[in-house]
Scaffold this motif. Sequence first.
Motif, PDB file in Angstrom:
ATOM      1  N   HIS A 161       0.581  -1.314  -0.108  1.00 62.10           N
ATOM      2  CA  HIS A 161       0.226  -0.131   0.086  1.00 62.10           C
ATOM      3  C   HIS A 161       1.131   1.226  -0.722  1.00 62.10           C
ATOM      4  O   HIS A 161       2.055   1.311   0.751  1.00 62.10           O
ATOM      5  N   ARG A 162       0.092   1.762  -0.894  1.00 58.21           N
ATOM      6  CA  ARG A 162       1.288   3.716  -0.259  1.00 58.21           C
ATOM      7  C   ARG A 162      -0.399   4.974  -0.239  1.00 58.21           C
ATOM      8  O   ARG A 162      -1.324   4.507  -0.954  1.00 58.21           O
ATOM      9  N   ARG A 172       0.342   7.247 -11.129  1.00 58.25           N
ATOM     10  CA  ARG A 172       1.626   7.235 -12.124  1.00 58.25           C
ATOM     11  C   ARG A 172       2.085   6.105 -10.934  1.00 58.25           C
ATOM     12  O   ARG A 172       3.099   5.255 -10.846  1.00 58.25           O
ATOM     13  N   ALA A 173       1.340   5.698  -9.815  1.00 59.80           N
ATOM     14  CA  ALA A 173       2.692   5.027  -9.234  1.00 59.80           C
ATOM     15  C   ALA A 173       2.507   3.163  -9.938  1.00 59.80           C
ATOM     16  O   ALA A 173       1.192   2.694 -10.354  1.00 59.80           O
ATOM     17  N   THR A 174       3.649   2.268  -8.722  1.00 57.42           N
ATOM     18  CA  THR A 174       3.637   0.778  -9.776  1.00 57.42           C
ATOM     19  C   THR A 174       3.546   0.308  -8.703  1.00 57.42           C
ATOM     20  O   THR A 174       3.693   0.333  -7.376  1.00 57.42           O
ATOM     21  N   ALA A 175       3.714  -0.948  -8.916  1.00 58.60           N
ATOM     22  CA  ALA A 175       3.511  -1.771  -7.294  1.00 58.60           C
ATOM     23  C   ALA A 175       4.894  -2.508  -6.832  1.00 58.60           C
ATOM     24  O   ALA A 175       5.218  -1.704  -5.628  1.00 58.60           O
ATOM     25  N   LEU A 205      -3.472  -4.122  -9.380  1.00 61.12           N
ATOM     26  CA  LEU A 205      -3.012  -2.775  -8.676  1.00 61.12           C
ATOM     27  C   LEU A 205      -4.484  -2.263  -8.371  1.00 61.12           C
ATOM     28  O   LEU A 205      -5.309  -1.630  -9.643  1.00 61.12           O
ATOM     29  N   VAL A 206      -5.215  -1.860  -7.176  1.00 63.28           N
ATOM     30  CA  VAL A 206      -5.987  -1.431  -6.856  1.00 63.28           C
ATOM     31  C   VAL A 206      -5.571   0.490  -7.151  1.00 63.28           C
ATOM     32  O   VAL A 206      -5.005   0.913  -5.900  1.00 63.28           O
ATOM     33  N   GLY A 214      -6.722  10.900   1.482  1.00 62.14           N
ATOM     34  CA  GLY A 214      -6.106  11.083   0.466  1.00 62.14           C
ATOM     35  C   GLY A 214      -6.176  10.297  -0.533  1.00 62.14           C
ATOM     36  O   GLY A 214      -7.259   9.403  -0.648  1.00 62.14           O
ATOM     37  N   TRP A 215      -5.274   9.462  -1.446  1.00 67.14           N
ATOM     38  CA  TRP A 215      -5.688   8.556  -2.625  1.00 67.14           C
ATOM     39  C   TRP A 215      -4.940   7.126  -2.052  1.00 67.14           C
ATOM     40  O   TRP A 215      -3.551   7.256  -2.139  1.00 67.14           O
ATOM     41  N   HIS A 216      -5.596   6.388  -2.123  1.00 62.75           N
ATOM     42  CA  HIS A 216      -4.513   5.047  -2.118  1.00 62.75           C
ATOM     43  C   HIS A 216      -4.800   4.428  -2.791  1.00 62.75           C
ATOM     44  O   HIS A 216      -5.557   4.356  -4.029  1.00 62.75           O
ATOM     45  N   VAL A 217      -3.634   3.911  -3.325  1.00 67.50           N
ATOM     46  CA  VAL A 217      -2.814   2.648  -4.010  1.00 67.50           C
ATOM     47  C   VAL A 217      -2.474   1.209  -3.850  1.00 67.50           C
ATOM     48  O   VAL A 217      -1.531   1.596  -1.545  1.00 67.50           O
ATOM     49  N   ALA A 218      -2.929   0.081  -3.927  1.00 65.13           N
ATOM     50  CA  ALA A 218      -2.699  -1.458  -3.177  1.00 65.13           C
ATOM     51  C   ALA A 218      -2.627  -1.899  -3.858  1.00 65.13           C
ATOM     52  O   ALA A 218      -3.232  -2.452  -5.269  1.00 65.13           O
ATOM     53  N   LEU A 219      -2.316  -3.765  -3.683  1.00 63.38           N
ATOM     54  CA  LEU A 219      -2.093  -4.625  -4.305  1.00 63.38           C
ATOM     55  C   LEU A 219      -2.309  -5.509  -3.268  1.00 63.38           C
ATOM     56  O   LEU A 219      -1.744  -5.569  -2.375  1.00 63.38           O
TER      57      LEU A 219
END
Length: 308
Positions: A161-162, A172-175, A205-206, A214-219
């Motif tokens: 997660h980030r 733009r985030a990647t794993a 990638l979610v 904020g904005w979450h990106v997770a896997l």
Amino acid sequence: MTSHPHARPLATPTAGVPRPPATGAATAPGVGQVMGWVDGRPVPRELLDRRIADLRHGPLKAALPSPGTAEARQLARWLTQVVLTEVLCETIARAEGLAPLEGPPLDRLAAVELGSINAAAYNGSPWVRAVFEHVTTATAVPAEWRPRPSRPSADAHHVRHRLFSDRTAAERATADDLESLGQVNLASLPAALAEAIARHPYGALVGPVQDGLGWHVALATPGPPAAPPPPSPTRPPDEGEAIPPMPELPQPQQRPRSPEAAYSDLLQAARRRTFARWLDRTRAEKVALAPGLEHPGDPRQPDNHHKH
């Protein structure tokens, strides 16, 4: 999407007159420049300036935005929220007769659950930790969080997660940009993120998923499968035949967590949610911000990147 309450601004600016960019230009008699007010008491701007100076001379100085940029102004706004949260909790703790409480810093998962501002205040102030214990002492695990027998693998997600402050960076985030949270029960994550992970297959990638933090990106991936048992010989070796080396034994399997330990994890997550909601309400009631030092996500300030 649940709205994220902000501390109220000091005053609404006159139409057409912009607010000063992260200057904290308001003053109070006998104090000088202030960053805001807690329960009507002015908080000196000096506390914020000192916090910024400590960061710029600390080990993370190379990662900080250049002074004068929009990102630096957003950092000042973020630190304003942290400092005023610490002052708010110290004020309440002293009024309640609470003693400051030392303790270890939050782990990554707990920090995500609590939110970056709240987590920074918790890690940095023994008064915040004391108020956390006081406010959340009667918290119980919500019934909908408790494990269901029909979903025995619900706890077996490994989550990376980030959290990003703006959508463009999140897109733009990647794993490779994500950090491991370890084995995670989805119920303990922010609701919008947990729902998005549950809708996607393992390995996808979610995000970006927006909430008040904020904005979450997770896997997410499943937990590691059980290691196979070592092979057993089918016959004894003949006389004179070389005895093959023993196969390398697998590492001992980690025992499943007891129901008590699982409940304890859920309870701590529930306490963090209770505290985050309490802080949102209390800041909205008791904290006023100097013009230019609004919450980083406040759509009224010019450097807010949460545009749609």
